[in-house]
Design a protein around this motif. Structure first.
Motif, PDB file in Angstrom:
ATOM      1  N   ARG A  28       0.833  -1.211   0.000  1.00 31.38           N
ATOM      2  CA  ARG A  28       0.000   0.000   0.000  1.00 31.38           C
ATOM      3  C   ARG A  28       0.864   1.255   0.000  1.00 31.38           C
ATOM      4  O   ARG A  28       0.567   2.230  -0.722  1.00 31.38           O
ATOM      5  CB  ARG A  28      -0.938  -0.021   1.220  1.00 31.38           C
ATOM      6  CG  ARG A  28      -2.085  -1.003   1.099  1.00 31.38           C
ATOM      7  CD  ARG A  28      -3.139  -0.774   2.173  1.00 31.38           C
ATOM      8  NE  ARG A  28      -2.629  -1.036   3.513  1.00 31.38           N
ATOM      9  CZ  ARG A  28      -2.689  -2.235   4.108  1.00 31.38           C
ATOM     10  NH1 ARG A  28      -3.217  -3.274   3.468  1.00 31.38           N
ATOM     11  NH2 ARG A  28      -2.231  -2.395   5.344  1.00 31.38           N
ATOM     12  N   VAL A  29       1.929   1.261   0.798  1.00 32.02           N
ATOM     13  CA  VAL A  29       2.822   2.421   0.835  1.00 32.02           C
ATOM     14  C   VAL A  29       3.509   2.610  -0.509  1.00 32.02           C
ATOM     15  O   VAL A  29       3.602   3.729  -1.028  1.00 32.02           O
ATOM     16  CB  VAL A  29       3.875   2.260   1.959  1.00 32.02           C
ATOM     17  CG1 VAL A  29       4.934   3.351   1.856  1.00 32.02           C
ATOM     18  CG2 VAL A  29       3.210   2.295   3.318  1.00 32.02           C
ATOM     19  N   VAL A  30       3.981   1.516  -1.094  1.00 34.28           N
ATOM     20  CA  VAL A  30       4.654   1.589  -2.391  1.00 34.28           C
ATOM     21  C   VAL A  30       3.715   2.155  -3.449  1.00 34.28           C
ATOM     22  O   VAL A  30       4.111   2.994  -4.273  1.00 34.28           O
ATOM     23  CB  VAL A  30       5.186   0.198  -2.795  1.00 34.28           C
ATOM     24  CG1 VAL A  30       5.573   0.165  -4.264  1.00 34.28           C
ATOM     25  CG2 VAL A  30       6.371  -0.180  -1.912  1.00 34.28           C
ATOM     26  N   ALA A  31       2.468   1.721  -3.436  1.00 31.92           N
ATOM     27  CA  ALA A  31       1.485   2.243  -4.401  1.00 31.92           C
ATOM     28  C   ALA A  31       1.262   3.730  -4.198  1.00 31.92           C
ATOM     29  O   ALA A  31       1.171   4.501  -5.170  1.00 31.92           O
ATOM     30  CB  ALA A  31       0.174   1.477  -4.273  1.00 31.92           C
ATOM     31  N   ALA A 160      12.049   2.408  -5.760  1.00 31.89           N
ATOM     32  CA  ALA A 160      12.389   1.366  -6.729  1.00 31.89           C
ATOM     33  C   ALA A 160      11.212   0.405  -6.902  1.00 31.89           C
ATOM     34  O   ALA A 160      10.844   0.034  -8.030  1.00 31.89           O
ATOM     35  CB  ALA A 160      13.641   0.616  -6.281  1.00 31.89           C
ATOM     36  N   GLU A 161      10.609   0.008  -5.790  1.00 29.11           N
ATOM     37  CA  GLU A 161       9.436  -0.867  -5.868  1.00 29.11           C
ATOM     38  C   GLU A 161       8.265  -0.176  -6.547  1.00 29.11           C
ATOM     39  O   GLU A 161       7.482  -0.816  -7.265  1.00 29.11           O
ATOM     40  CB  GLU A 161       9.036  -1.319  -4.467  1.00 29.11           C
ATOM     41  CG  GLU A 161       9.973  -2.336  -3.847  1.00 29.11           C
ATOM     42  CD  GLU A 161       9.409  -2.880  -2.547  1.00 29.11           C
ATOM     43  OE1 GLU A 161       8.528  -3.757  -2.595  1.00 29.11           O
ATOM     44  OE2 GLU A 161       9.847  -2.407  -1.480  1.00 29.11           O
ATOM     45  N   ALA A 162       8.134   1.129  -6.326  1.00 27.49           N
ATOM     46  CA  ALA A 162       7.049   1.883  -6.958  1.00 27.49           C
ATOM     47  C   ALA A 162       7.196   1.913  -8.474  1.00 27.49           C
ATOM     48  O   ALA A 162       6.222   2.151  -9.198  1.00 27.49           O
ATOM     49  CB  ALA A 162       7.003   3.315  -6.408  1.00 27.49           C
ATOM     50  N   LEU A 163       8.408   1.651  -8.961  1.00 26.33           N
ATOM     51  CA  LEU A 163       8.650   1.547 -10.400  1.00 26.33           C
ATOM     52  C   LEU A 163       8.436   0.121 -10.906  1.00 26.33           C
ATOM     53  O   LEU A 163       8.678  -0.167 -12.074  1.00 26.33           O
ATOM     54  CB  LEU A 163      10.079   1.993 -10.724  1.00 26.33           C
ATOM     55  CG  LEU A 163      10.375   3.478 -10.523  1.00 26.33           C
ATOM     56  CD1 LEU A 163      11.868   3.745 -10.635  1.00 26.33           C
ATOM     57  CD2 LEU A 163       9.606   4.315 -11.539  1.00 26.33           C
ATOM     58  N   GLY A 164       8.008  -0.770  -9.999  1.00 25.65           N
ATOM     59  CA  GLY A 164       7.792  -2.154 -10.382  1.00 25.65           C
ATOM     60  C   GLY A 164       9.066  -2.974 -10.424  1.00 25.65           C
ATOM     61  O   GLY A 164       9.099  -4.045 -11.044  1.00 25.65           O
ATOM     62  N   GLN A 165      10.121  -2.503  -9.750  1.00 33.51           N
ATOM     63  CA  GLN A 165      11.416  -3.158  -9.790  1.00 33.51           C
ATOM     64  C   GLN A 165      11.778  -3.730  -8.423  1.00 33.51           C
ATOM     65  O   GLN A 165      11.111  -3.466  -7.421  1.00 33.51           O
ATOM     66  CB  GLN A 165      12.485  -2.156 -10.239  1.00 33.51           C
ATOM     67  CG  GLN A 165      12.200  -1.506 -11.583  1.00 33.51           C
ATOM     68  CD  GLN A 165      12.099  -2.511 -12.704  1.00 33.51           C
ATOM     69  OE1 GLN A 165      13.027  -3.280 -12.940  1.00 33.51           O
ATOM     70  NE2 GLN A 165      10.976  -2.512 -13.413  1.00 33.51           N
ATOM     71  N   ASP A 166      12.869  -4.472  -8.385  1.00 32.44           N
ATOM     72  CA  ASP A 166      13.365  -4.992  -7.116  1.00 32.44           C
ATOM     73  C   ASP A 166      13.803  -3.818  -6.238  1.00 32.44           C
ATOM     74  O   ASP A 166      14.338  -2.824  -6.740  1.00 32.44           O
ATOM     75  CB  ASP A 166      14.563  -5.909  -7.371  1.00 32.44           C
ATOM     76  CG  ASP A 166      14.997  -6.640  -6.109  1.00 32.44           C
ATOM     77  OD1 ASP A 166      14.466  -7.736  -5.854  1.00 32.44           O
ATOM     78  OD2 ASP A 166      15.867  -6.099  -5.394  1.00 32.44           O
ATOM     79  N   PRO A 167      13.576  -3.902  -4.922  1.00 31.04           N
ATOM     80  CA  PRO A 167      13.961  -2.787  -4.053  1.00 31.04           C
ATOM     81  C   PRO A 167      15.438  -2.433  -4.114  1.00 31.04           C
ATOM     82  O   PRO A 167      15.827  -1.296  -3.817  1.00 31.04           O
ATOM     83  CB  PRO A 167      13.576  -3.255  -2.642  1.00 31.04           C
ATOM     84  CG  PRO A 167      12.993  -4.598  -2.770  1.00 31.04           C
ATOM     85  CD  PRO A 167      12.867  -4.958  -4.198  1.00 31.04           C
TER      86      PRO A 167
END
Length: 352
Positions: A28-31, A160-167
């Motif tokens: 949820r935070v990443v989104a 990084a996760e918000a870009l759909g990538q590995d953290p």
């Protein structure tokens, strides 16, 4: 470039799940981070885990330093440094429009030893700090720097996760970054010129900024070109994305233009400009390059940082005029990112 919305206030995101092990809360935070980065580029961050005493000590130390006589502060004048560290007197920094900013500052970064190979090689942004001879200054300011850098590393993984990538996407680029902490004092001056801002409109040159302030004054530009007030929020960071995040995402994430208006009361500000390693080539990630959205020219992070810095400081401008410092013909300009760049591009685009 994504166009920022016509927002009138900033979202508040509690990032504490980034420090925990609840995958749903983290998602949820990443989104939320991704949506805000695409639509605004500015936000408040709470739940960062930094002890309040670190900021209290920083503020008390800054007040003590800036209250000292000018000649004492000038003992660590930034112009005595070869790697852009030290005291910045009022009038030293002129970012935009030729009107000196109405502030004084003290700049520091990662405190490297005098035998650091990059420093010995003449790197203009790496090396030792100039520390004032005040008891406890180095320890208290250094402790805050270490704390906020730790928050920044966690936030970088969230983006990084918000870009759909590995953290871990960006981790390898943050080994010896010239991430700068500024201690900034905006004195109240009712006689300052009417067009004299605390700091002129700009985007930040780094990946993102983590800011704590003591009073209002910060304003951010929305998609309609309106200046929106960003008042301080207790124990929260104001976070804004910088040029390198916009470059990495080919404009998907926004470096949002901001300024500090002519202040109405004395104000202290403490931005940490979270950077990547000096020699990092920042090129658009492949997933953000399409036929309709060609890749922007890559940027070397440290060179961009220094070239823009050199165009905004009097002591560096003197070195350029004397021939002691030469910038390349294609040196980064002050407004190639953020809304200034978008508005200029729209003005130059052919009518449809």
């Amino acid at each position: 470039m994504a166009k920022p919305g016509n927002f009138t206030s900033l979202p508040v995101i509690d990032i504490s799940p980034l420090f925990g092990d609840d995958p749903d809360a983290r998602a949820r935070v990443v989104a939320d981070l991704g949506r805000t980065a695409r639509e605004i580029g500015f936000l408040y961050v709470t739940g960062h885990g930094m002890a309040p005493g670190l900021f209290d000590d920083l503020l008390a130390t800054a007040k003590d330093f800036f209250a000292r006589p000018l000649d004492e502060k000038m003992q660590v004048y930034i112009g005595k440094s070869s790697n852009h560290r030290g005291y910045v007197p009022t009038g030293e920094e002129v970012i935009y429009g030729g009107v000196p900013d109405q502030k004084e500052a003290y700049d520091l970064s990662i405190d490297l030893p005098a035998d650091d190979p990059d420093y010995l090689a003449g790197n203009p942004m790496l090396g030792p700090n100039q520390w004032p001879a005040l008891p406890g200054f180095r320890e208290k300011v250094g402790a805050y720097y270490d704390g906020v850098m730790s928050v920044g590393r966690v936030l970088l993984r969230g983006f990084a996760e918000a870009l759909g990538q590995d953290p871990s996407l960006f981790d390898s680029y943050v080994t010896k970054p010239p991430s700068q902490l500024r201690l900034v004092h905006y004195p109240y001056n009712e006689k300052a010129p009417g067009n004299a801002l605390g700091i002129s409109p700009h985007t930040d040159m780094e990946v993102f900024t983590l800011l704590r302030v003591t009073a209002p004054g910060l304003e951010v530009m929305n998609g309609a070109g309106e200046w929106i007030d960003v008042p301080p929020l207790d124990n929260a960071f104001v976070v804004n994305l910088g040029d390198m995040m916009e470059a990495w995402t080919n404009g998907e994430f926004i470096a949002t233009s901001h300024r500090v208006r002519k202040v109405r009361e004395e104000r202290y500000s403490f931005p940490l400009f979270f950077s990547v390693d000096y020699h990092t080539e920042v090129a658009p990630l492949p997933m953000f390059v399409t036929g309709d959205k060609p890749a922007r020219k890559p940027v070397v992070a440290g060179e961009h940082l220094f070239q823009v810095t050199a165009q905004g400081f009097v002591y560096l401008q003197k070195r350029i005029a004397e021939g002691r410092l030469v910038l390349p013909d294609n040196a980064s300009n002050l407004h190639q990112f953020g809304q200034h760049a978008r508005h200029e591009a729209e003005a130059l685009a052919p009518a449809r």
